[in-house]
Design a protein around this motif. Structure first.
Motif, PDB file in Angstrom:
ATOM      1  N   LEU A 183       0.834  -1.247  -0.132  1.00 15.51           N
ATOM      2  CA  LEU A 183       0.074  -0.176   0.172  1.00 15.51           C
ATOM      3  C   LEU A 183       0.900   1.214  -0.063  1.00 15.51           C
ATOM      4  O   LEU A 183       1.866   1.306   0.673  1.00 15.51           O
ATOM      5  N   ARG A 184       0.431   2.208  -0.726  1.00 17.44           N
ATOM      6  CA  ARG A 184       0.874   3.746  -0.665  1.00 17.44           C
ATOM      7  C   ARG A 184       0.192   4.443  -0.449  1.00 17.44           C
ATOM      8  O   ARG A 184      -1.169   4.644  -0.571  1.00 17.44           O
ATOM      9  N   PRO A 185       0.605   5.894   0.192  1.00 22.27           N
ATOM     10  CA  PRO A 185      -0.276   6.715   0.374  1.00 22.27           C
ATOM     11  C   PRO A 185      -1.171   7.247  -0.878  1.00 22.27           C
ATOM     12  O   PRO A 185      -0.614   7.482  -1.886  1.00 22.27           O
ATOM     13  N   GLY A 186      -2.455   7.490  -0.683  1.00 22.25           N
ATOM     14  CA  GLY A 186      -3.190   8.038  -1.601  1.00 22.25           C
ATOM     15  C   GLY A 186      -4.050   6.997  -2.678  1.00 22.25           C
ATOM     16  O   GLY A 186      -4.759   7.163  -3.775  1.00 22.25           O
ATOM     17  N   ASP A 187      -3.618   5.599  -2.310  1.00 19.26           N
ATOM     18  CA  ASP A 187      -4.371   4.688  -3.226  1.00 19.26           C
ATOM     19  C   ASP A 187      -5.773   4.608  -2.934  1.00 19.26           C
ATOM     20  O   ASP A 187      -6.354   4.963  -1.864  1.00 19.26           O
TER      21      ASP A 187
END
Ligand SMILES: Cc1ncc(C[n+]2csc(CCOP(=O)(O)OP(=O)(O)O)c2C)c(N)n1
Ligand SMILES: [Mg+2]
Length: 569
Positions: A377-381
């Motif tokens: 997971l990444r920020p903004g997904d």
């Protein structure tokens, strides 16, 4: 003279102009002879971009997904055959509080006036049945005429936006090109202002109660997102140093790295600290909590008796009911009046796990799968789940600025694939991750072709476990009614787009998965993970097992030997 200053416009052009002013840049849908004239007006005006889908059901799901990110969406369908194809998704938008405008190109007014039997009707000269059907699943309905179009178009768009519910509009095919006199001013989307006295009294009462409490807390349900109130809630929690838990449908509405974030509340199925924060609070502020089986831990939720219930347009505080108070304004006023608290410092936040610890050559299991994906997971997904073992995403510790799109209340499988087209259309710059099972995917798989056609780049995590594993936890652990045909899922991008640049993987081991997760996101990534039909996250199985008790009662068939898949011990 520009289009926005004209005093006269055709009905179709006026409708399209209003949609544009309301921020609906991309209507979805399927053509038919009763809406082609409107689609031609859309092409000629060249202000909105129409996105054709494979089916009306998928268009309704796409519109729902689009509205969740932009605040409003529309679809255009043809009379009855198209509209009724979309009605499941429209009802879902009603259940999930999503504003969608369903525009049915309908039979000509001439045919209605003369009682002519027409195709796409019952053939008996009647015409009102479909308006009646949509009256059950929308907040407002209208058949446009030259004398009501100006008022009805605005009423329906504003109703959808203000109430966060779908509406249904019939545009008879012989009036779209008729000129009507139209207002020059643009349509402004705004909630009616609160009654000043009610707002002040309500905010004062909430502030007083929260300030006097030792363990105040907030429980956030999905309307907090629909009414755009997340920022005010976070500000209030920060200022008063109070815990904020969310329901499953509101997952990601509050940043999960926020120091006062207290987890997902679901009655007895909550983490103990989350349950404690909510149920032992001496002043709980609930933001539009709508308990159903899936958000109340199968009705084990126990909110404190003095809970303040705030909703989109009203608030209950003890015996007092406040009407004409808009949620965002109420919260703003409470934030402004609230004292700065320093006596309740935040807990330390635990960092997200980096990746799986499992042996790379081992067959992939659900446990290893979700552990590995946590690290992806990444920020903004934008994360999607459909019903199934992919519900495990509710256990993810999310990075900041994520959005979760799910249909916890309506729960129509296949929703996620259509809705993914909608969110990709609304926010193509974000990374979109779809977590879906083979059974759900088979309902709406063809919409993958539209996603590829528009060169979108989602990552699709499909679990191939041979059928409906979540249902095996209710009944029929080994029954063939819970099996589905085994498709070559990872080959589908190539089928739907022969020259595709999509990267496809069939994953059977942990090492296969790690390899698939390492590729860049510059085109679609399709990861089909093969896992056993009896492998499932424990939380999902507990929920299925409990669901069977509620569904079938003590005399149901679920107690037979080996009737149910149970959590691994
Ligand atoms: C339209 C619709 N039909 C049927 C159902 C019942 N249902 C709920 S979950 C599910 C199975 C989902 O299976 P899958 O997507 O393969 O997930 P898994 O649990 O196997 O990972 C079914 C059939 C539903 N929710 N919606
Ligand atoms: Mg499955």
């Amino acid at each position: 003279m520009s289009a926005s200053q004209r005093r006269w416009m055709t009905i179709g052009e006026f409708l399209l102009r209003r949609l544009g002013e309301a921020g609906v840049g991309h209507p979805f849908g399927v053509p038919g002879d009763f809406n082609l004239e409107l689609l031609q007006q859309l092409e000629d005006a060249d202000t909105l971009k129409w996105v054709g889908t494979c089916s009306e059901l998928n268009a309704s799901y796409a519109a729902d997904g689009y509205a969740r990110l932009t605040g409003l969406a529309a679809l255009t369908v043809t009379n009855a055959v198209g509209a009724l194809g979309a009605i499941n998704g429209i009802a879902g938008s009603y259940a999930e509080h999503v504003p969608v405008i369903c525009i049915a190109g309908s039979i000509p007014l001439r045919s209605i006036e003369r009682g002519l039997g027409m195709h796409h009707t019952m053939g008996d000269g009647t015409w009102d049945g479909f308006l009646g059907a949509f009256a059950q699943v929308t907040a407002a309905q209208a058949r446009l005429t030259p004398y009501n179009a100006v008022t009805e178009i605005d009423r329906l768009i504003l109703t959808a936006w203000r109430e966060k519910l779908p509406v249904y509009m019939e545009l008879p095919s012989d009036i779209a090109y008729l000129d009507i006199e139209i207002p020059e001013a643009p349509l402004i989307l705004a909630q009616p202002s609160s009654d000043p006295e009610r707002l002040a009294s309500c905010a004062t009462a909430i502030t007083a109660r929260l300030s006097a409490a030792a363990s105040p807390a907030i429980l956030v349900d999905q309307d907090a997102d629909r009414y755009g109130a997340a920022a005010e809630i976070t500000e209030l929690a920060e200022k008063m140093q109070l815990s904020v838990a969310v329901t499953g449908p509101a997952k990601a509405v509050i940043d999960e790295t926020f120091p006062y974030y207290a987890g997902v509340y679901n009655g007895a199925a909550s983490p103990p600290a989350t349950r404690q924060a909510i149920e032992a609070s001496d002043c709980l502020l609930s933001i539009a909590y709508r308990p159903i089986d899936g958000t109340s831990g199968d009705f084990t939720a126990k909110l404190p008796a003095n809970t303040i219930h705030a909703r989109g347009h009203s608030v209950d505080i003890g015996e007092d009911n406040y009407q004409a108070v808009a949620l965002k304004e109420v919260l703003r006023a409470v934030v402004d009046a609230a004292p700065q608290v320093t006596s309740r410092p935040a807990r330390q936040h635990t960092a997200a796990a980096a990746g799986t610890q499992a042996d790379g050559s081992a067959n992939l299991t659900q446990a290893a799968y979700w552990e590995a994906l946590q690290g992806y997971l990444r920020p903004g997904d934008v994360l999607f789940t459909d019903n199934g073992t992919s519900y495990a995403i509710f256990g993810f510790r999310l990075t900041p600025d994520c959005t979760v799109v799910a249909s916890v209340i309506w729960g129509s499988i296949g929703y996620s694939v259509g809705a993914l087209l909608g969110t990709l259309t609304a926010a193509p710059e974000r990374r979109h991750l779809l977590f879906v099972g083979d059974g759900s995917f088979q309902e709406t798989a063809q919409e993958l072709s539209t996603i590829l056609r528009h060169d979108h780049k989602p990552v699709i995590f499909l679990i191939n476990n041979g059928g409906y594993t979540i249902e095996r936890g209710y009944m029929g652990k080994t029954e063939t009614y819970n099996d589905v045909a085994n498709w070559a899922y990872a080959d589908l991008p190539k089928v739907f787009q022969p020259d595709t640049t999509a990267r496809s993987f069939v994953v059977k081991t942990v090492a296969d998965l790690e390899k698939a997760l390492s590729v860049p996101n510059d085109s679609m990534v399709f990861i089909e993970s093969v896992m056993g039909p009896y492998d499932a996250p424990a939380a999902v199985m507990h929920s299925s097992n409990n669901g069977a008790e509620l569904d079938y009662g003590p005399r149901g068939p679920q107690h037979r030997a080996n009737a149910q898949l149970r959590p691994a011990t």
